[in-house]
Design an enzyme around this catalytic site. Structure first.
Site, PDB file in Angstrom:
ATOM      1  N   PRO A 118       0.935  -1.078   0.067  1.00 16.03           N
ATOM      2  CA  PRO A 118      -0.003  -0.195  -0.016  1.00 16.03           C
ATOM      3  C   PRO A 118       0.932   1.405  -0.071  1.00 16.03           C
ATOM      4  O   PRO A 118       0.541   2.307  -0.521  1.00 16.03           O
ATOM      5  CB  PRO A 118      -0.882   0.032   1.455  1.00 16.03           C
ATOM      6  CG  PRO A 118      -0.826  -1.581   1.523  1.00 16.03           C
ATOM      7  CD  PRO A 118       0.548  -2.247   1.070  1.00 16.03           C
ATOM      8  N   TYR A 119       2.110   1.136   0.813  1.00 17.32           N
ATOM      9  CA  TYR A 119       2.704   2.342   0.598  1.00 17.32           C
ATOM     10  C   TYR A 119       3.366   2.636  -0.459  1.00 17.32           C
ATOM     11  O   TYR A 119       3.228   3.892  -0.960  1.00 17.32           O
ATOM     12  CB  TYR A 119       4.096   1.967   1.778  1.00 17.32           C
ATOM     13  CG  TYR A 119       5.120   3.026   1.306  1.00 17.32           C
ATOM     14  CD1 TYR A 119       5.184   4.342   1.913  1.00 17.32           C
ATOM     15  CD2 TYR A 119       6.360   2.544   0.891  1.00 17.32           C
ATOM     16  CE1 TYR A 119       6.267   5.241   1.725  1.00 17.32           C
ATOM     17  CE2 TYR A 119       7.584   3.713   0.780  1.00 17.32           C
ATOM     18  CZ  TYR A 119       7.377   4.828   1.125  1.00 17.32           C
ATOM     19  OH  TYR A 119       8.400   5.550   0.852  1.00 17.32           O
ATOM     20  N   ALA A 120       3.754   1.727  -1.162  1.00 16.30           N
ATOM     21  CA  ALA A 120       4.296   1.981  -2.497  1.00 16.30           C
ATOM     22  C   ALA A 120       3.337   2.427  -3.556  1.00 16.30           C
ATOM     23  O   ALA A 120       3.702   3.316  -4.440  1.00 16.30           O
ATOM     24  CB  ALA A 120       5.012   0.504  -3.284  1.00 16.30           C
TER      25      ALA A 120
END
Ligand code: NAD
Ligand code: UGA
Length: 331
Positions: A160-162
């Site tokens: 999700p961060y990426a």
């Protein structure tokens, strides 16, 4: 390195806004700019008067001529007045970290990495700031075959961060592509940055701390995963160079050239500190890729930049900083 670095002869902006200034990379960037004579408006939602880590990160910059600190959340604050007469915005504010992004804080990632960035770009456009340099991430590449990632590779973000970092850089570039936008954007894909004041969730910090304190190190997986570790001073030099890159440069990898496995990092930490590390092996974490490796051709061509600090010397500087009492208090 870092605080003892001599003032560089490379060009530096006259007046810069640094978002995320109380963080790891932002605090080094602000300090280097100030040493070179740049007026720096540093913005962060962490208040150094109330947050020990922010205070420690900013200790070297506070009080230097040309530094102005603003505690503000980019999601809600009035951004336009901060940008008055700025040559460049270094937009580093954001929620970092691959593994935590699967948890309940995903909304924070979306808010700070995407929604706040939209506000920054709207304000930059209104205030006619000529250049935004935005902190993107090697994580946007996702799983690779092990070979070097080139900026034109198809991104396959695996966490999700990426996903939020890919959205962030593309959002900035979409603004810049508008015919009526006076702001040019350079998106830097940093590869696993390390060095003094590194975030405490990151591996190099944890390996060194385990060697110094004797506390166990949790290893997620077998330790054969590799990163293109980038020393923070090198990341800062690339970031400042990006303020002067040609218009329409777009995306640039910033990789330190020290491609090493976690087991190699553990061995360096052991040898630097002179103490064994007790390792607790845990399962590999979702979203962690096996290898990151930067193709640095574009960074050299458009930024005139090459990394200069190898992993052993960089980790030595990080170890020395970690053993200073003022820093250990917040580590
Ligand atoms: P950091 O957490 O130390 O610094 C980020 C700072 O941004 C923090 O001080 C935080 O308070 C501030 N911030 C977050 N949301 C904000 C908001 N809404 N308003 C104002 N301030 C806000 O992280 P870092 O390791 O220094 O990373 C800096 C940037 O570089 C991040 O955007 C990160 O995604 C990116 N990046 C870091 C690495 C790395 O290895 N450290 C690698 C690739 C990309
Ligand atoms: C780092 C930063 O944390 C991200 O914010 C950034 O976007 C990313 O680099 C990037 O290059 O774009 P990461 O590569 O995961 O992410 O770096 P570390 O957090 O230092 O982790 C490196 C490896 O060590 C991972 O495989 C992780 O699972 C492992 N690790 C980490 C452990 O085994 N134990 C720990 O306690 C911490």
């Amino acid at each position: 390195m870092s605080e003892s670095t001599s003032v560089s002869t490379t060009p530096t902006p006259r007046r810069a806004v640094v978002t995320g200034v109380a963080g790891f990379i932002g605090s080094h960037l602000a300090h280097t700019l100030l040493q070179a004579g740049t007026t720096v408006i540093g913005v962060d939602r962490r208040d150094p008067a109330a947050d020990q880590t922010a205070a420690a990160n900013l200790a070297a910059s506070h009080g230097l001529p040309g530094y102005m600190h603003i505690t503000a959340d980019l999601l809600t604050c009035a951004i336009d007045p901060l940008l008055f007469d700025a040559d460049v915005i270094f937009h580093l504010a954001g929620i970092p970290g691959v593994r935590a992004s699967w948890g309940p804080h995903f909304g924070d990632y979306v808010a700070s990495n995407i929604l706040a960035t939209q506000r920054v770009m709207d304000a930059a456009t209104r205030m006619r700031v000529p250049r935004v340099v935005v902190a993107s991430s090697s994580s946007v590449y996702g799983p690779t075959s092990g070979g070097p990632s080139v900026e034109s590779d198809h991104p396959r973000p695996a966490s999700p961060y990426a996903v939020t970092k890919l959205a962030e850089e593309q959002l900035c570039l979409a603004h810049a592509a508008r015919a009526d936008c006076p702001t040019d954007v350079v998106a830097l894909r940093y590869f696993t940055v390390y060095g003094p004041r590194q975030r405490p969730d990151m591996f190099t910090h944890r390996a060194l701390l385990a060697a110094i304190t004797g506390q166990p190190l949790r290893l997620y997986g077998d330790g054969h995963q590799r990163r293109d570790f980038t020393y923070v001073d090198d990341a800062v030099a690339a970031t400042i160079a990006a303020a002067f890159a040609p218009t329409d440069t777009g995306i640039v990898n910033v990789g330190g050239g020290s491609n090493a496995s976690l087991l190699e990092v553990i061995n360096i930490a052991k040898s630097l500190v002179g103490r064994d590390i007790q390792i607790h092996v845990e399962h590999a974490r979702n979203g962690d890729v096996l290898t990151t490796r930067a193709n640095s051709g574009r960074a050299h061509d458009v930024l005139g930049w090459r990394p200069t600090v190898d992993l052993h010397n960089g980790m030595r500087a990080q170890m020395q900083a970690l053993t200073q009492p003022a820093y250990r208090a917040v580590a």
